[in-house]
Design an enzyme around this catalytic site. Structure first.
Site, mmCIF file in Angstrom:
data_model
loop_
_atom_site.group_PDB
_atom_site.id
_atom_site.type_symbol
_atom_site.label_atom_id
_atom_site.label_comp_id
_atom_site.label_asym_id
_atom_site.label_seq_id
_atom_site.Cartn_x
_atom_site.Cartn_y
_atom_site.Cartn_z
ATOM 1 N N LYS A 15 -20.303 -13.787 5.459
ATOM 2 C CA LYS A 15 -19.065 -14.521 5.770
ATOM 3 C C LYS A 15 -18.082 -13.649 6.515
ATOM 4 O O LYS A 15 -18.161 -12.414 6.485
ATOM 5 C CB LYS A 15 -18.409 -15.049 4.495
ATOM 6 C CG LYS A 15 -18.026 -13.999 3.450
ATOM 7 C CD LYS A 15 -16.704 -13.289 3.681
ATOM 8 C CE LYS A 15 -16.496 -12.082 2.785
ATOM 9 N NZ LYS A 15 -15.361 -11.251 3.175
ATOM 10 N N SER A 109 -22.561 -9.953 -1.988
ATOM 11 C CA SER A 109 -22.265 -11.223 -2.662
ATOM 12 C C SER A 109 -23.328 -12.260 -2.327
ATOM 13 O O SER A 109 -23.735 -13.044 -3.189
ATOM 14 C CB SER A 109 -20.897 -11.751 -2.227
ATOM 15 O OG SER A 109 -19.905 -10.822 -2.569
ATOM 16 N N ASP A 142 -16.549 -12.970 -3.936
ATOM 17 C CA ASP A 142 -17.086 -13.716 -2.791
ATOM 18 C C ASP A 142 -18.394 -14.442 -3.103
ATOM 19 O O ASP A 142 -18.932 -15.141 -2.245
ATOM 20 C CB ASP A 142 -17.355 -12.757 -1.615
ATOM 21 C CG ASP A 142 -16.080 -12.125 -1.094
ATOM 22 O OD1 ASP A 142 -15.008 -12.725 -1.271
ATOM 23 O OD2 ASP A 142 -16.171 -11.025 -0.519
HETATM 24 O O1 C5P Z 1 -14.935 -9.028 -6.576
HETATM 25 P P1 C5P Z 1 -15.379 -7.842 -5.771
HETATM 26 O O2 C5P Z 1 -16.388 -6.991 -6.473
HETATM 27 O O3 C5P Z 1 -15.737 -8.180 -4.380
HETATM 28 O O4 C5P Z 1 -14.065 -6.955 -5.655
HETATM 29 C C1 C5P Z 1 -14.098 -5.590 -5.410
HETATM 30 C C2 C5P Z 1 -12.721 -5.005 -5.684
HETATM 31 O O5 C5P Z 1 -11.778 -5.537 -4.744
HETATM 32 C C3 C5P Z 1 -12.134 -5.336 -7.038
HETATM 33 O O6 C5P Z 1 -12.567 -4.412 -8.005
HETATM 34 C C4 C5P Z 1 -10.646 -5.204 -6.775
HETATM 35 O O7 C5P Z 1 -10.267 -3.848 -6.759
HETATM 36 C C5 C5P Z 1 -10.514 -5.710 -5.349
HETATM 37 N N1 C5P Z 1 -10.148 -7.139 -5.303
HETATM 38 C C6 C5P Z 1 -8.843 -7.508 -5.601
HETATM 39 N N2 C5P Z 1 -8.485 -8.828 -5.570
HETATM 40 C C7 C5P Z 1 -9.392 -9.792 -5.230
HETATM 41 C C8 C5P Z 1 -10.727 -9.429 -4.906
HETATM 42 C C9 C5P Z 1 -11.064 -8.099 -4.965
HETATM 43 O O8 C5P Z 1 -8.001 -6.650 -5.896
HETATM 44 N N3 C5P Z 1 -9.004 -11.061 -5.216
#
Ligand code: C5P
Length: 308
Positions: A15, A109, A142
């Site tokens: 994406k 993801s 994601d």
């Molecule tokens: O959910 P994902 O593993 O992709 O997120 C990685 C990091 O990105 C999270 O640990 C966080 O630090 C940050 N993040 C965030 N707010 C979001 C998505 C991700 O702060 N909405």
């Protein structure tokens, strides 16, 4: 709970974020987001074959390394499904990657999304799409979008999704400059920059409504005008090679260019494939990027390709 299936093949798309507005942090340390996701036709393909134990193999069209241990999202997705359904089944998992690795395009993801859908079939867990998306959200913000695909608004942490109407196809040049950016680090830098500016972050960030008009009307100039990523400035600071790519792509005639998600992939909006190739040649000539890929959006979400 067992199926007669021996092998299931599922693919899920990478994406880009056409808008990424970042707001305040919640109690879990996640930021509230208002984002527009678009799935593109670069896919992660997961083949799950019945086996006694869980194992993982990776092949790739794109450069880069990823962990093959328990931190890999494919194995984490498989473990999560096993735990949730209280199963002791195994699977030999193979992932073929087309999405740039650690590039801000949600490749990991997509791996998790494809794995959940494939193992749901292979193990006959019978979970519905919403339940699978809920499990996906626990693995990464994601993941639910990689299951849904097409173009969608994301709110909350990016996991509350509403499909957006789009007209026609969009062509993207994805310019991969090399180097690595960590998503948590980019968010941290974003917080520091916001804090230093003294402006409080919105509780519920809002999108530019004109972007939705651009998408439903197939208006490329308006879409170019409304592409926006709040994380871009933090990504520029952490990866000095990035801003020159965005600038050069625009000088080479792109409609617009922006960092995808937390980067470092740069998504360049172009008229057609010919323009994508000419801009790619310019970026490669000036040694600004390592790899260039051409992709189209929107693309469907996680789907079963084969089962036997
Ligand atoms: O959910 P994902 O593993 O992709 O997120 C990685 C990091 O990105 C999270 O640990 C966080 O630090 C940050 N993040 C965030 N707010 C979001 C998505 C991700 O702060 N909405």
């Amino acid at each position: 709970m067992t199926s007669a299936l021996q092998r299931v093949v599922v693919r899920a798309p990478g994406k880009i974020n056409l808008s990424l507005m970042v707001g305040a942090v919640d109690s879990r340390g996640y930021h509230s987001l208002a984002t527009v996701f678009q799935a593109v036709d670069l896919y992660e393909t997961v083949t799950a074959t019945r086996a006694d134990d869980l194992s993982l193999q990776v092949t790739s069209d794109v450069p880069g390394e990823l962990p093959l241990d328990g931190s890999n999202l494919v194995l984490r997705a498989a473990e999560l499904l096993r735990e949730e359904c209280d199963l002791r089944l195994g699977a030999a998992l193979h992932v073929h990657k087309q999405v740039p690795i650690a590039g801000g395009m949600g490749g990991g993801s997509a791996d998790a999304a494809a794995t959940l859908v494939a193992l749901d079939r292979l193990w006959a867990t019978g979970l519905d799409a919403e339940r699978l998306r809920e499990l996906g959200a626990r693995l990464g913000a994601d993941v639910p979008f990689a299951m849904l695909g097409h173009t969608a608004l994301g709110s909350g942490n990016g996991t509350d999704l509403t499909t957006v109407l789009t007209h026609g196809e969009w062509t993207w040049l994805l310019a991969v400059p090399g180097g690595h950016l960590s998503t948590p680090e980019v968010f941290r830098r974003f917080d520091e920059i916001s804090h230093a500016s003294g402006r409080p972050l919105a509780e519920h960030p809002v999108l530019d409504e004109r972007q939705l008009q651009a998408l439903s009307g197939g208006n490329i100039e308006l879409l170019a005008d409304t592409l926006h990523n709040d994380l871009q400035i933090a990504a520029f600071e952490l990866h000095p090679g990035l801003e020159p790519v965005v600038e050069a792509a625009e000088l080479l005639g792109a409609q617009a260019a922006l960092v995808s998600g937390s980067g470092p992939t740069v998504a360049v909006l172009v008229e057609d494939e010919a323009q994508a190739r000419s801009i790619a040649a310019g970026l490669m000539r000036d040694s600004l990027v390592q790899t260039c890929l051409v992709a189209r959006g929107s693309a469907p979400g996680a789907s079963v390709l084969e089962e036997s």
